[in-house]
Scaffold this motif. Structure first.
Motif, short mmCIF file in Angstrom:
data_model
loop_
_atom_site.label_atom_id
_atom_site.label_comp_id
_atom_site.label_asym_id
_atom_site.label_seq_id
_atom_site.Cartn_x
_atom_site.Cartn_y
_atom_site.Cartn_z
N GLU A 68 0.83 -1.21 0.00
CA GLU A 68 0.00 0.00 0.00
C GLU A 68 0.86 1.26 0.00
O GLU A 68 0.57 2.24 -0.69
CB GLU A 68 -0.93 0.00 1.22
N ILE A 69 1.95 1.22 0.77
CA ILE A 69 2.86 2.37 0.82
C ILE A 69 3.47 2.61 -0.56
O ILE A 69 3.53 3.75 -1.03
CB ILE A 69 3.97 2.15 1.87
N ALA A 70 3.91 1.52 -1.21
CA ALA A 70 4.50 1.63 -2.54
C ALA A 70 3.51 2.26 -3.51
O ALA A 70 3.85 3.15 -4.29
CB ALA A 70 4.94 0.25 -3.03
N LYS A 71 2.26 1.82 -3.44
CA LYS A 71 1.23 2.34 -4.34
C LYS A 71 0.96 3.83 -4.05
O LYS A 71 0.87 4.64 -4.97
CB LYS A 71 -0.06 1.53 -4.17
N GLN A 72 0.83 4.19 -2.77
CA GLN A 72 0.53 5.58 -2.39
C GLN A 72 1.65 6.54 -2.76
O GLN A 72 1.40 7.69 -3.10
CB GLN A 72 0.27 5.69 -0.88
N THR A 73 2.90 6.06 -2.66
CA THR A 73 4.05 6.95 -2.90
C THR A 73 4.59 6.78 -4.32
O THR A 73 5.58 7.42 -4.68
CB THR A 73 5.17 6.70 -1.88
N ASP A 74 3.96 5.90 -5.10
CA ASP A 74 4.32 5.71 -6.51
C ASP A 74 5.77 5.24 -6.67
O ASP A 74 6.52 5.76 -7.49
CB ASP A 74 4.07 7.01 -7.29
N VAL A 75 6.15 4.25 -5.82
CA VAL A 75 7.48 3.64 -5.93
C VAL A 75 7.31 2.12 -5.87
O VAL A 75 6.22 1.62 -5.58
CB VAL A 75 8.44 4.11 -4.81
N SER A 76 8.40 1.38 -6.12
CA SER A 76 8.33 -0.08 -6.01
C SER A 76 8.32 -0.49 -4.54
O SER A 76 8.72 0.30 -3.67
CB SER A 76 9.54 -0.71 -6.71
N ILE A 77 7.90 -1.73 -4.28
CA ILE A 77 7.89 -2.24 -2.90
C ILE A 77 9.33 -2.25 -2.36
O ILE A 77 9.56 -1.90 -1.20
CB ILE A 77 7.26 -3.65 -2.83
N ASN A 78 10.30 -2.63 -3.21
CA ASN A 78 11.70 -2.65 -2.77
C ASN A 78 12.18 -1.27 -2.34
O ASN A 78 12.92 -1.13 -1.36
CB ASN A 78 12.61 -3.20 -3.87
N THR A 79 11.75 -0.24 -3.07
CA THR A 79 12.13 1.13 -2.70
C THR A 79 11.51 1.50 -1.35
O THR A 79 12.16 2.09 -0.48
CB THR A 79 11.68 2.13 -3.79
N ALA A 80 10.22 1.15 -1.17
CA ALA A 80 9.55 1.43 0.11
C ALA A 80 10.26 0.71 1.26
O ALA A 80 10.50 1.30 2.32
CB ALA A 80 8.08 1.01 0.04
N LEU A 81 10.63 -0.56 1.04
CA LEU A 81 11.35 -1.32 2.07
C LEU A 81 12.72 -0.70 2.35
O LEU A 81 13.14 -0.61 3.50
CB LEU A 81 11.52 -2.78 1.62
N GLY A 82 13.39 -0.26 1.28
CA GLY A 82 14.69 0.38 1.43
C GLY A 82 14.60 1.66 2.24
O GLY A 82 15.44 1.93 3.11
N ARG A 83 13.55 2.44 1.97
CA ARG A 83 13.37 3.69 2.72
C ARG A 83 13.13 3.40 4.19
O ARG A 83 13.64 4.12 5.06
CB ARG A 83 12.19 4.48 2.13
N MET A 84 12.36 2.34 4.47
CA MET A 84 12.11 1.97 5.87
C MET A 84 13.42 1.55 6.54
O MET A 84 13.71 1.95 7.67
CB MET A 84 11.08 0.84 5.94
N ARG A 85 14.21 0.75 5.82
CA ARG A 85 15.49 0.29 6.37
C ARG A 85 16.38 1.49 6.72
O ARG A 85 16.94 1.57 7.82
CB ARG A 85 16.19 -0.61 5.34
N TYR A 86 16.52 2.43 5.78
CA TYR A 86 17.35 3.61 6.03
C TYR A 86 16.77 4.48 7.14
O TYR A 86 17.50 5.07 7.93
CB TYR A 86 17.56 4.42 4.75
N ALA A 87 15.44 4.55 7.19
CA ALA A 87 14.78 5.34 8.24
C ALA A 87 15.13 4.77 9.61
O ALA A 87 15.47 5.51 10.55
CB ALA A 87 13.27 5.35 8.04
#
Length: 197
Positions: free
Chosen positions: A160-179
């Motif tokens: 859902e995050i990937a869809k809302q922010t218009d990025v891939s799931i891997n990008t969303a996961l990567g952002r969470m990891r870095y966060a």
């Protein structure tokens, strides 16, 4: 005399600020479907979405009347940002209240140590930890802050995050990891103790 439907959003905003009520009606009519769809996709509750939609346009009107709108982007993006912030506020309040119903079970849920009231010291410590974490989240880069809020405050899945922010799931996961990495660094740097003990 121009018809309001032929004017762009920023001209309609100016006309509304000058007192033309029909300009606001045109703006709402023009963008209501997109704004409502955005809200309902996130909150997944039609009644709640209607409430937040109404609150969004009340805030839009107040902000326009108080001169808080600047033409540094699209009007609809500004409205969606207001809606997004109201959604986050709703989920923060809900998470803090963390209500539980006793109606759906024969066992008395509230006759449990789990629901015993914290003493005042525990509550103060918890409130301080919550406040410290919120401040640290605000220090993160926008994309990392967004994924933390959507995941932990709004309860969205990474899909859902990937869809809302218009990025891939891997990008969303990567952002969470870095966060999370950055939050740990901020916790260490500020010497914070985020435990109750």
């Amino acid at each position: 005399m121009f018809k309001t439907e032929t004017l762009n959003d920023n001209l309609l905003v100016q006309k509304f600020i000058q007192g033309d009520q029909t300009a606001l009606e045109e703006l709402v009519g023009r963008h209501k479907n997109r704004v409502f769809t955005y809200i309902v996709l996130i909150v997944k509750n039609h009644q709640l979405a209607e409430d937040i939609f109404q609150d969004t346009f009340i805030k839009v009107i107040r902000s326009l009347k108080n001169g808080k709108y600047t033409e540094n982007g699209k009007f609809v993006s500004w409205v969606l940002r207001i809606a997004h912030n109201l959604i986050i506020d709703h989920f923060r309040k809900e998470k803090l209240l963390n209500t539980t119903s006793n109606d759906e079970t024969e066992i008395d849920l509230f006759n449990s140590q789990k629901f015993a009231e914290d003493n005042i010291e525990d509550k103060l410590v918890y409130d301080q930890i919550t406040e410290d974490v919120r401040k640290l989240i605000d220090l993160l880069p926008e994309d990392q802050r967004q994924v933390i809020v959507m995941r932990h405050y709004m309860g969205l899945s990474f899909k859902e995050i990937a869809k809302q922010t218009d990025v891939s799931i891997n990008t969303a996961l990567g952002r969470m990891r870095y966060a999370l990495i950055n939050l740990r660094k901020l916790i260490e740097k500020n010497g914070l103790n985020l435990t109750k003990i």
